[in-house]
Design a protein around this motif. Sequence first.
Motif, PDB file in Angstrom:
ATOM      1  N   UNK B  82       0.851  -1.199   0.000  1.00 34.07           N
ATOM      2  CA  UNK B  82       0.000   0.000   0.000  1.00 34.07           C
ATOM      3  C   UNK B  82       0.892   1.256   0.000  1.00 34.07           C
ATOM      4  N   UNK B  83       1.958   1.165   0.786  1.00 29.59           N
ATOM      5  CA  UNK B  83       2.936   2.228   0.890  1.00 29.59           C
ATOM      6  C   UNK B  83       3.609   2.503  -0.463  1.00 29.59           C
ATOM      7  N   UNK B  84       3.996   1.440  -1.152  1.00 31.76           N
ATOM      8  CA  UNK B  84       4.644   1.586  -2.468  1.00 31.76           C
ATOM      9  C   UNK B  84       3.664   2.150  -3.486  1.00 31.76           C
ATOM     10  N   UNK B  85       2.401   1.680  -3.415  1.00 35.86           N
ATOM     11  CA  UNK B  85       1.384   2.176  -4.347  1.00 35.86           C
ATOM     12  C   UNK B  85       1.232   3.684  -4.200  1.00 35.86           C
ATOM     13  N   UNK B  86       1.322   4.156  -2.967  1.00 31.85           N
ATOM     14  CA  UNK B  86       1.096   5.566  -2.699  1.00 31.85           C
ATOM     15  C   UNK B  86       2.297   6.447  -3.038  1.00 31.85           C
ATOM     16  N   UNK B  87       3.501   5.991  -2.685  1.00 33.00           N
ATOM     17  CA  UNK B  87       4.678   6.860  -2.828  1.00 33.00           C
ATOM     18  C   UNK B  87       5.650   6.433  -3.929  1.00 33.00           C
ATOM     19  N   UNK B  88       5.556   5.170  -4.373  1.00 34.48           N
ATOM     20  CA  UNK B  88       6.515   4.667  -5.358  1.00 34.48           C
ATOM     21  C   UNK B  88       7.780   4.124  -4.717  1.00 34.48           C
ATOM     22  N   UNK B  89       8.102   4.655  -3.529  1.00 33.47           N
ATOM     23  CA  UNK B  89       9.230   4.152  -2.756  1.00 33.47           C
ATOM     24  C   UNK B  89       8.773   3.964  -1.320  1.00 33.47           C
ATOM     25  N   UNK B  90       9.504   3.134  -0.582  1.00 31.69           N
ATOM     26  CA  UNK B  90       9.094   2.848   0.784  1.00 31.69           C
ATOM     27  C   UNK B  90       9.241   4.059   1.698  1.00 31.69           C
ATOM     28  N   UNK B 137       8.521  11.012  -8.780  1.00 31.56           N
ATOM     29  CA  UNK B 137       7.791  12.090  -9.458  1.00 31.56           C
ATOM     30  C   UNK B 137       6.534  11.545 -10.133  1.00 31.56           C
ATOM     31  N   UNK B 138       6.700  10.432 -10.853  1.00 29.25           N
ATOM     32  CA  UNK B 138       5.571   9.897 -11.614  1.00 29.25           C
ATOM     33  C   UNK B 138       4.806   8.872 -10.769  1.00 29.25           C
ATOM     34  N   UNK B 139       4.056   9.396  -9.775  1.00 26.26           N
ATOM     35  CA  UNK B 139       3.312   8.481  -8.909  1.00 26.26           C
ATOM     36  C   UNK B 139       2.091   7.912  -9.621  1.00 26.26           C
ATOM     37  N   UNK B 140       1.608   8.649 -10.634  1.00 26.35           N
ATOM     38  CA  UNK B 140       0.429   8.184 -11.358  1.00 26.35           C
ATOM     39  C   UNK B 140       0.719   6.871 -12.077  1.00 26.35           C
ATOM     40  N   UNK B 145       0.236   0.905 -12.638  1.00 26.84           N
ATOM     41  CA  UNK B 145       0.873  -0.424 -12.635  1.00 26.84           C
ATOM     42  C   UNK B 145       0.164  -1.328 -11.618  1.00 26.84           C
ATOM     43  N   UNK B 146      -0.127  -0.792 -10.444  1.00 25.87           N
ATOM     44  CA  UNK B 146      -0.834  -1.577  -9.419  1.00 25.87           C
ATOM     45  C   UNK B 146      -2.216  -1.989  -9.908  1.00 25.87           C
ATOM     46  N   UNK B 147      -2.939  -1.036 -10.533  1.00 23.32           N
ATOM     47  CA  UNK B 147      -4.277  -1.338 -11.054  1.00 23.32           C
ATOM     48  C   UNK B 147      -4.214  -2.489 -12.051  1.00 23.32           C
ATOM     49  N   UNK B 148      -3.311  -2.345 -13.017  1.00 25.25           N
ATOM     50  CA  UNK B 148      -3.245  -3.336 -14.097  1.00 25.25           C
ATOM     51  C   UNK B 148      -2.757  -4.693 -13.591  1.00 25.25           C
TER      52      UNK B 148
END
Lengths: 282, 155
Positions: B82-90, B137-140, B145-148
Motif C-alpha cells: 500500500x505504501x509503495x502504491x502511494x509513494x513509489x518508494x518505501x 515524481x511519476x506516482x500516477x 501499474x498496481x491497477x493493471x
Amino acid sequence: MNFGYYPGCALHGSSDDYEQSIRACLGALGIKLEEIDDWICCGATAAHSLNHKLAIALPARNLALAQRQGCAEMLAPCPMCSGQLLRAGQALASDAALRSEISSIVEAEVNDGPRVLNIIQVFERVGLKALSDAVTKPLKDLKPACYYGCLLVRPPAVVGFDDAEQPQSMEAVVAALGAKPVDWNYKTECCGAGMTMASPETVLELSGKILANAAAHGANCLVAACPMCHVNLDMKQAAIQEYSGARYDLPVYYLTDVVGMALGLSASELGADRHFVLAREA
Amino acid sequence: MAGRMDAPPTKVVRLVQLGQWDAAMRVESIWQCVSCQTCSARCPKLVDCAGVMDALRQLAFERGAASPAGRAVMVFQRAFLENIRRYGRLNEIDLIARFKGEVFLKSRSLAFLFRDAGLAGQLHKRRKLHLTGEKVRDRAVVERIFERAGAGGAA
C-alpha cells in the motif's frame, strides 16, 4: 568505470549509511554511478508473497528506465533488489507474451535490460590485483566473518553468482585488503530478513546463531553486503544479546566500509560511525 | 530455518502433491518461512519450495485461513505494498505507523505498540531516522501499474 545505479528503498531510508559507504568507497576507486532517474521500489518480499504479476512488473519498470537511460550495467547493492531485478529480467527474456503484457502494464518497452551487478561483482570488475595495489592501509588486524546471507547466492538459478553453499568471493576481496577472513559455518544462513517487524523473535534467534558462530570461530567483526542483514545483526545486536544472554560486541561492516578503510577513508567518511556497534579503539 | 518449523518444506510440498490444500494452508511453517530460498536451492528434484510457500500464503490469506501469526505477517506485507502504491518508494515511518496501528486495533496490545519505540531516538542520533520519505515524481504510473497488476485496492 561507470555503472548505472539502482539504490533501492533501504539505501535511501534508514540504511543510507550503506549508500554513503558505497559512494565514498567507489568514488575513491574512480567509479562513477549514474542513478536511474525516478526509479521505483522493486516490490521486495511483499510483492512476491502477495502478487506475482506485481513482483515482475515493479522490477521490469526499473529495467526499462535503466535501458532508456542507456545503461548497460547496473549496480543494485541490495541483494533483495538485485534478486528481484534478475528474476524479472529472466522471466521476461524467456517469454515473449509475458514481455509484451508487462511492457504495457509498466508503459515502457523492456527488451534488453541492463546486466544487474551486486557489489562484490563491482570489485571483481575493478580486479583484485588493482584493488590490492590501491590499498594504503592494509587491514592486518581485521579477522572478519564474511556473511553472504541468502539472496546474494540464492536461488543459484536466478543469481548465478559464486557457490550457493560455500561462497568465497567476499573472502577474496577482504584478503586483497590484507585482512584475514575466518572459516565459519553460518555465512549463508538467514538472519531473519524482513521479519524484523512482523516476527521479531525469528530475527533474535536466527541472527543470534550467526553472531555466536562468528565469535566462536575467532572473528573480530562481520562483513555484510545487504542492508537488511546489517539492520538485524547491527541494530538488533543489543536486543539479541539481551535475548540470548551472550555478549558479542561485534562490529558489522558493509563490504564497502572495509574496502574504503583499506583505501584510507575514515569511518566518518564511510558512515561507519553511524552503526550501532562500533569498533573499540585499538 | 526448517528447524523452527512445525512441518519442514518437504512435508508442505508433499501435502500439495497429494492435493491436501487445506492441511497445507494450516501448517504454521508457511508463516515461519523467511523466504531464505535454502529449500529451493537444495531440493534434489528442483522443486521451487519457497515459491510453493508464497502461493500457499497467498491462498491462505485470500481464504481467511491464516493463523494469528500469519495475519501479522500479511498485515505487514499489505501495508508495505500500500505504501509503495502511494509513494513509489518505501516510506518507513508511514509503514511502521500503519502496521502498528492495524495490529494494535486487533490485539489492543500496548506492549506491541511501544515495542522498539526506544529505537527511534537511537536512529535519530545516527541520522537514520527520516521523517519525510522519498516520493517518485511519476506516482500516477505507479498507481496504474498496481491497477493493471490487479493490486489496486487490494494491495
